[in-house]
Structures are given as C-alpha cells and as structure tokens.
Design an enzyme around this catalytic site. Structure first.
Site, short mmCIF file in Angstrom:
data_model
loop_
_atom_site.label_atom_id
_atom_site.label_comp_id
_atom_site.label_asym_id
_atom_site.label_seq_id
_atom_site.Cartn_x
_atom_site.Cartn_y
_atom_site.Cartn_z
CG ASN A 135 -1.87 1.16 1.26
OD1 ASN A 135 -1.63 2.16 0.58
ND2 ASN A 135 -2.92 1.06 2.04
CB CYS A 138 -3.22 4.97 2.28
SG CYS A 138 -4.82 4.93 3.05
CG ASN A 203 -4.76 4.07 -2.64
OD1 ASN A 203 -5.75 4.58 -2.13
ND2 ASN A 203 -4.01 3.18 -2.01
CB THR A 204 -8.45 7.25 -2.58
OG1 THR A 204 -7.48 7.28 -1.54
CG2 THR A 204 -9.35 6.06 -2.43
CB CYS A 346 -34.98 15.27 -31.40
SG CYS A 346 -34.89 16.94 -30.75
CB CYS A 352 -28.06 19.92 -28.83
SG CYS A 352 -29.64 20.12 -29.68
CB CYS A 387 -24.62 18.76 -29.65
SG CYS A 387 -23.76 17.90 -30.99
#
Lengths: 435, 454
Positions: A135, A138, A203-204, A346, A352, A387
């Site tokens: 790890n 972290c 990881n985060t 549509c 759009c 769009c």
C-alpha cells in the site's frame, strides 16, 4: 461459455473481480460473505505493525451525489486496519483454508525500514496467502507518518521497498500506486526495477468532498475540523483509465501486469479497464454502495460480452485497446465528423442548441420555418461532440464521419487520408523538418 | 302520495369526510421534491414556460428548488404569478405546462411541475413573509372591482408599483372562484383565504367587501373618484338549461352546490341527493359530481351533450370523476324534467349526434331517475352592471373587449379575468390579465404624471 478464470502473476482465481483493500475486506465475516456471492478474490485490508492504529469515531466517509442521490464520488479518511495483527493473520489463514480457489492477497503497510517489512512478510507467508500488495497509495493519515502515498510519491522508495519484499518473500508482490503524483509512469517503472510482479492502480485521490457552509468547515468533519480524504467511485474512473493506459503503453512498463482499480461498478467498466491492459480488476465503492451481490451482474455481463465477441478467455481481449491509445500529435487531422440529430428520438429540450450557441460554434438551429426544431448546421459544425455529450437521450445525437465528402465548414474534401500534427504545414517544427 | 325529498344530510359517516375531501395532490415531501426536480432538463426556451399563461420561468424555479432554495424558487414563481400557490393546485397542468414538458416525448411522463410549484410556494406561504415591497407612493389611486384572481393580481402589482388601491368585492369574502367555486379537495387547509391574506399583506390595498358594482358603487362614480379602474367582475350568472324547470326542488346550479360545500363548517350537515345528475362537461361539472359522491350520493351521472374530447374538463379530470365512482354519459342533452309533488324525480335526455358539424337529436331518448340535478353548463357575464357606462364599453359575445394590455374601449378602464372576451376561463389566465393590466395602468399613470410635471 467464456472462461473468466485468471492467473495473475501466479495468483489463480475463478474470475477477475476482486475486492480492493478497503473496509469490505477488513474481517473474515465480510470476506466470506463476498466469497459466497462469488467474488474471485480479495485484497485483505492493509495490515500494519502493532499496536493497531486508531480511527476517528466520527464520519469516515463522504460522498458526492448525482440525480436521485446516486453516489458518483466517495471518499474516506479511514486508516489501515485497526484490529491487532494477530487477529487479522489468523482470520486470513482460516478464510484461505476454507476458500482455496479464491485469490487471497494481503495488503501491507509498515514503516520504511527493511526489518519491519522482513518481519511482517514472514508472518503473512505463514497464512498461506497468495500474494501481497504494497500500500503505497493511501493519501490520508498514514501518509503523515511517512507511509502510504508518502512512499508512493517517491519512485526511489517504491523501488527500494519492492526490492526488500522480493528479497524476503516468495509471494508475488503487487505495488499499489497513488494517483496523487504528476507522472504515474515513474513509480510504476520504479516498482518494476525493484522487481515487483505487478502494479495495481489507482488508489484514492486527495479530496475535500464539500464544505459545510453553516460551520464553515469541510463536510463531513470531525468535531468541526476536516481533513482531505481519498476519493474513489465512478467519478474517478476516467482518471484511473488514463493512468492504466499510460503504464500499459509506456516502453519501460509495457507488459507489467496491472490490476485495475477506480470507479468500477459494472461489467462494462471492468471490460474497459481490461481492454486498456488490466489483467484483473478491484472493486470497493460499488460494493460499499450496493452490497456484494453486484458481482453477479459483473460476471454474467462480462461473460455475455465475451461470448458475443467470441473471446474464449480474458487474455483474448486484455490490452486490446492499448495500441489505439496514442499522443495527441498522432491524431489524424484530416479526419472529420459532423453531429447528426435523430429527429425521431429528439425530445426538443434544446440543450444541444443552447450549449452550442452559448459556448461553442453556433452550429445548431433552434427553429425551422418558425417551429421549434434542432438541426446541425454543417457549415459551422466542428464535430466537437459537445451536443452529443449534453443530450439527455442516448443515441439521439451521433457523430458521423465524413467519407469521401466535402466538409462544408472548411470546404476540404475528406478522402480518408491521414495527416497528423507532425506532418501538418501549420506546425513550425514540421516546416523546419521539411525545408 | 306526498313526496319526501331524498336530498338530505348525513349520507356518509362524518368520520369519512376528512379523508374523502383530503388534498387531491398531497404536497411532495423533501425527498420527493428532489427526485421530481432532478427530472427537469433545464430546457432551452422551455416549452413549459411558453405553455404557462403567466410565463413562469419553470426550469429556473425547479433548479432553485433542487439546489435547496425553496424561497428563491417561490420568488421566481411569484414574480410572474402572485397566485402561484393556488395555481399550483387548480391549474389543469395536464393541458398547460405539463402537457408541454419534453419528458412526455422522452418517457411519457412529464416533470411534476404543479406539485413542485406547490412545494416552493407552500414554503413561502409558511414563512408568512411577503417577498415584495410596496413601491414609493405615486399619489395615484386605482379602483379594482372584484377580488377574484384577476382583481387581486392587479391590486398586488399596483401596490408593488406604488399606487394606492381600493378593491370592491360584492361578496363577503375575497378570493372569487378560488374561495367559492372550486372543489374542496383542491383547496384544502383554507388555502384560498390564506393566500388572499398573504397577498394583501403587502399593504396599500384596501378591501371593501359587500360592495357591488351597480348597487353600492357605479362605474361612473369610480371613474370620477379614482385615477384608473380595473374590472375583474367574473361571470355573474349561470346558463339556463333552456327547458321548463317547473320550479322543481332539487334543481340548482352546480356552483351554488360547490359554494355551499366550500363555505360549510360541518360537512355532515350538508344535504345531497341519492341519485344526482350533473349536466355539463367542464371542470365545474367534475368538481360538483365528485363532491356529490364524496358526500355520499349513491349514483352520480355526468351527462354531456358531446364526446369526451370536446369536454372542457381534461382527460385527467374525467378519469378523476370516474375513479370517484361517477358515470359519464356522452352525446345526450336534457329534454325534460319530471317531478312528484314539486320535487325532481327524473330527467329525460335526448340522444345527440353530429350531423354536418351540427349537434342534432337522433330521436332517441332515455330517462334517469334523479332527485338532484346540478347545472354546470357554463356561466354568463352580467353586463347590466357596466352597461350604465352609456354603451361605450365594447362587448363581444357578451363579454368585455380588451386589447393586449387589457384596456377596455373606455379610457381609464381596464378589465381582465372571466369577464373579458377571448380568454380561457382559468385562474392562471385571470392572474395574467390582472398583472398585464396593472403594468399598463402604471405606464399610463406615470405618463400622465410626467406630462403634468412638464
């Protein structure tokens, strides 16, 4: 029927869906529930040295919500396991014995000293776990103590610890990378130099999920004070896909096995990571939001996809999209598309039009003969995809390539030729080369 | 044999009333508001706005609601429509904003605009706060005749613009049809009265009830005394069946029935027939029929002379009546009433059809036993009150003619609401009339003030 089984750096599992090292894999109780639902493996929540860490007794998680409170981003400030090492090791051993066909990888994080790593590796080996994940990712709490992302952000440390681990254990070593870094290829390369068998990512991501405007403090907070957490969930998937692709196509890391992580919720998310080179995928947020049962959708969906495409095993398509990831300078500047609005689909919301009119190229009508009508003006359309991106109806706006046709915006005949920026006359460097 | 009227109170146990007359569309709770608001696409040049007679910026108020600012959302609504609270309840949204919602094309279900509007306006009403302030006094005085939606909307806007307003109302209470003529389940919790009080809370508006035009005040007198006059008279009379009603007991206007119900303190004291026939195809017919059922009438039949698509009541309203247990019979017109001892006993109908675009009898008839007949065949403007203006007030189809600014042919006199020609007789249309008239009155008065100053 497609074969979902994996052999990832020698770790075998019935399917590529593993639970990432996180709260769902902190105890035998949770892990066994996951295995009963069919998860192919787990990365046991990160073990550290005793005495165990202490978590806050306030909120550990925060979320950003989409419509109907769907969790689209999630973060946490939980630390590594706060249970005694001995308890975790005993449970790992018991669970692996009861579920021998599932991958049991143990995540580890100890101080940056060889003796510490050597000591814990020996004890993990005794559990008969299949492998370890380091790890180095972290980003909160542990990083302040010189571990986690504090290691992962310094390629030399990554290499050093990976080497210690390869020296002191026979188990496969996976290095988990932090995305909180400028160039993710550098620590991946370092991991490979250190002898790591694989990398896992991402990881985060460092994050503050919101601000409590009454308390004027981050939300959620602990007794009025907040700290950054690590963000995950569907919103981080594009960041993770890019980092996986970068490692998959970088010459110094090409071929290094990858376990893909980041916002995977469905079979399709998993297949996308695999197409960019991930041999297995790891999931956490989706399980924390919906429970372990989601793995059924992932397995059945991936199987159906592979059957439909004629992929007998995962290896048939893992990495298949990597050759098509390139640098901007090699994109074909002679290629052109035009937006097309399917008038039958549509619903006339006009988004759009206003998006294009206000913020882009004034290439979509609002009326035709005095009637509300949205249609692309080819003379103005640059094919930017705005769009189609904002249209609430899937498939209503498509980007159609011009084939042997005049681009009415530029007057150029699009004949299928290829010319990239390195070859373009507007590129001063290209001109220098030509002269 | 002496006939005893079947029209009597207590057909339903009183404990059933609160549920029977509960809110037709209960308010959305916080979570429901979020889910409903999430569905709004924030359309460009949104069709729902064009479909709203008052032009409320619907996507904007829904976005403000979704971001946790119900009072800001309410302000957006009330800027365009001061009776946004009542309109959220009584508007036939299924033929206005919600019919235009693009979500119909997407998945056959519009954003619940009416209920979202109610969530926002309820929040404002609950604060009791008036978000508008009276403008700096102009010293000009305007008479508003009629305290219905048109008159109140006009009066409020005039107060915002700084003019002093006196509202003359013939009846005992302000509110017009919101107070007297709409089903109880659409106006629960005394909402009509509370909204009127809230509107008057801006100040600068004097309300004189029991003051009828043509009896207590005259148009000529008002023109003399005030700088401008707004007529929001409503429709004073109901149409007649065009047949011999024979003075039978049990025959009355649906509006009178609804009014009695709306003004009753105790519904258990309210008489209703056993077999009720309602003539007509509009909202009033539905409101009367459904409420007759809720009061305990055993059989309620709405009879309309044309087909379902020609009914003034929307498809939703028709289904509401059918769900409440009312029968709707189309293509029939009342031909004769029969009674026993002066009391209604049956109604005979002539079956109708279209022949070359004209409604004609087929020659067939049928008879419904009935002890109560409610007439909901439309209202007529009573022109008598304003005719004393010497015929200078242009009329068309029995109603007052106005221009786009709601000016009548008489200088200094504006008009709006059901009493003017050409509108759809809806609360929301009346509010727009009042608002436009107020803006026009303001422009006129200020121009005169500038002229006088020069």
């Amino acid at each position: 029927m497609a074969d979902l089984s994996v052999d990832f750096v020698g770790i075998k599992a019935p399917n590529p869906f593993w639970l990432a090292s996180a709260p769902p894999t902190d105890k035998a109780y949770n892990v066994e529930r996951a295995f009963r639902e069919g998860w192919g493996g787990v990365v046991w929540k990160t073990l550290g040295e005793d005495p165990p860490v202490v978590n806050v007794s306030g909120p550990r998680y925060g979320a950003i919500h989409g419509p109907d409170r769907r969790v689209i981003g999630f973060n946490n400030i939980e630390l590594i396991t706060d249970r005694p090492l001995e308890v975790n090791l005993r449970e790992i051993k018991e669970v692996k014995r009861r579920w021998p066909d599932r991958a049991m990888v143990v995540s580890l994080m100890v101080p940056c000293e060889e003796a510490s790593w050597k000591a814990i590796l020996k004890r993990v080996e005794e559990t008969e776990a299949d492998g370890i994940e380091l790890n180095f990712g972290c980003p909160h709490g542990m990083s302040e103590r010189g571990m986690g992302s504090a290691v992962g952000q310094v390629p030399d440390y990554v290499e050093m610890v990976a080497r210690w681990c390869k020296t002191h254990t026979r188990m496969p070593v996976i290095v988990k990378l932090t995305p909180n870094i400028t160039d993710v290829r550098k620590p991946a390369e370092a991991a490979r130099r250190g002898g790591a068998d694989a990398v896992s990512l991402i990881n985060t991501i460092n994050s503050i999920m919101g601000v409590d405007l009454d308390r004027m403090a981050p939300a959620p907070n602990t007794d009025g004070k907040g700290t950054h957490g690590g963000m995950c969930g569907p919103a981080v998937k594009p960041i993770a896909l890019n980092m996986v692709a970068e490692i998959a196509r970088f010459p110094a890391t090409r071929g290094l096995p990858i376990s893909g992580i980041g916002g995977i919720e469905t079979w399709r998310d998993a297949a996308e990571f695999m197409a960019l080179g991930a041999g297995t995928v790891q999931v956490c947020t989706a399980a924390m939001v919906y429970g372990f049962r989601i793995v059924h959708e992932m397995m059945t969906g991936l199987e159906a996809f592979m059957d439909e495409r004629g992929y007998a095993r995962l290896g048939d398509f893992v990495g298949a999209a990597v050759p098509n990831v390139t640098d901007w300078q090699y994109l074909n500047l002679d290629y052109a598309v035009k937006a097309r609005i399917d008038q039958d689909l549509c619903i006339k919301c006009g988004r759009c039009h206003i998006a294009c009119e206000d913020t882009s190229h004034q290439a979509i009508t609002a009326t035709k003969d005095g009637v509300r009508h949205f249609e692309v003006i080819d003379e103005e359309c640059v094919g930017c995809n705005l769009c189609a991106s904002v249209c609430p109806i899937e498939g209503c706006i498509t980007m159609e390539p011009l084939v042997n046709a005049v681009d009415r915006r530029t007057g150029r005949f699009v004949d299928g030729s290829y010319r990239n920026w390195t070859q373009h006359p507007n590129n001063p460097r290209a001109q220098v080369a030509a002269e | 044999m002496p006939s005893r009227s079947e029209i009597r109170p207590g057909r339903m146990p009183p404990e059933v009333h609160p549920q029977a007359f509960a809110d037709l569309h209960p308010p959305l709770d916080g979570h429901e508001v979020r889910v409903a608001a999430d569905r709004c696409l924030f359309c460009y040049d949104a069709p729902c706005v064009s479909a709203c007679p008052t032009g409320i910026d619907i996507p904007m108020f829904i976005r403000q609601l979704a971001t946790g600012q119900p009072l800001v959302a309410a302000r957006t609504i009330l800027d365009a429509n001061i009776m946004g609270g009542m309109c959220a309840r009584v508007c036939p949204t299924e033929t206005l904003c919600e019919e235009a919602c693009v979500r119909n094309a997407a998945e056959g279900k519009p954003v619940e605009i009416g209920r979202l509007q109610r969530a926002a306006t309820d929040a404002m009403l609950e604060t009791g706060r008036q978000p508008f302030r009276r403008g700096a006094p102009t010293g000009r005085r305007v008479a508003v005749v009629g305290a219905g939606p048109a008159g109140l909307a006009c009066a409020h806007k005039l107060a915002v613009l700084g003019h002093a307003v006196v509202v003359f109302e013939a009846r005992a209470k302000a509110g017009g049809l919101n107070e007297y003529g709409i089903a109880a389940y659409k106006a629960t919790d005394d909402i009509a009265r509370r909204e009127v009080e809230w509107i008057l809370g801006i100040g600068g508006i004097e309300l004189r009830t029991g003051a009828r035009l043509g009896r207590d005040v005259t148009l000529a007198g008002l023109r003399e005394e005030f700088d401008a006059v707004f007529l929001g008279l409503g429709l004073g009379a109901t149409n007649a069946l065009g047949l011999d009603e024979g003075g039978l007991a049990g025959v009355e206007d649906a509006l009178a029935f609804i009014e009695r119900l709306r003004q009753a303190y105790d519904l258990s004291g309210l008489p209703v027939g056993r077999r009720v026939v309602v003539i007509g195809g509009g909202m009033t017919a539905i409101d009367a029929a459904v409420q007759a059922r809720k009061l305990g009438a055993e059989e309620v039949t709405i009879v309309y002379r044309r087909g379902p698509e020609a009914m003034g009541a929307s498809r939703y309203e028709q289904e509401l009546a059918q769900t409440a247990g009312c029968t709707i019979r189309h293509w029939a017109r009342p031909a004769a009433l029969s009674g026993e001892g002066g009391v209604l006993a049956a109604v005979t109908f002539a079956v109708t059809q279209l022949a070359d675009g004209r409604l004609v009898d087929t020659g067939e008839t049928f008879t419904l036993a009935a002890d109560q007949l409610l007439k909901a065949i439309g209202q007529t403007f009573v022109a008598g009150d304003v005719r004393e203006a010497g015929g200078l007030l242009d009329m068309a189809g029995g109603r007052i003619v106005v221009d786009a600014e709601r000016r009548t042919s008489l200088p200094g006199v504006w008009a709006g609401g059901d009493c003017v020609a050409g509108g759809r007789d809806l609360t929301v249309v009346a509010v727009e009339d009042g608002k436009r008239a107020a803006l026009s009155i303001d422009r006129t008065l200020r121009a005169a003030m500038r002229e006088a100053a020069e």
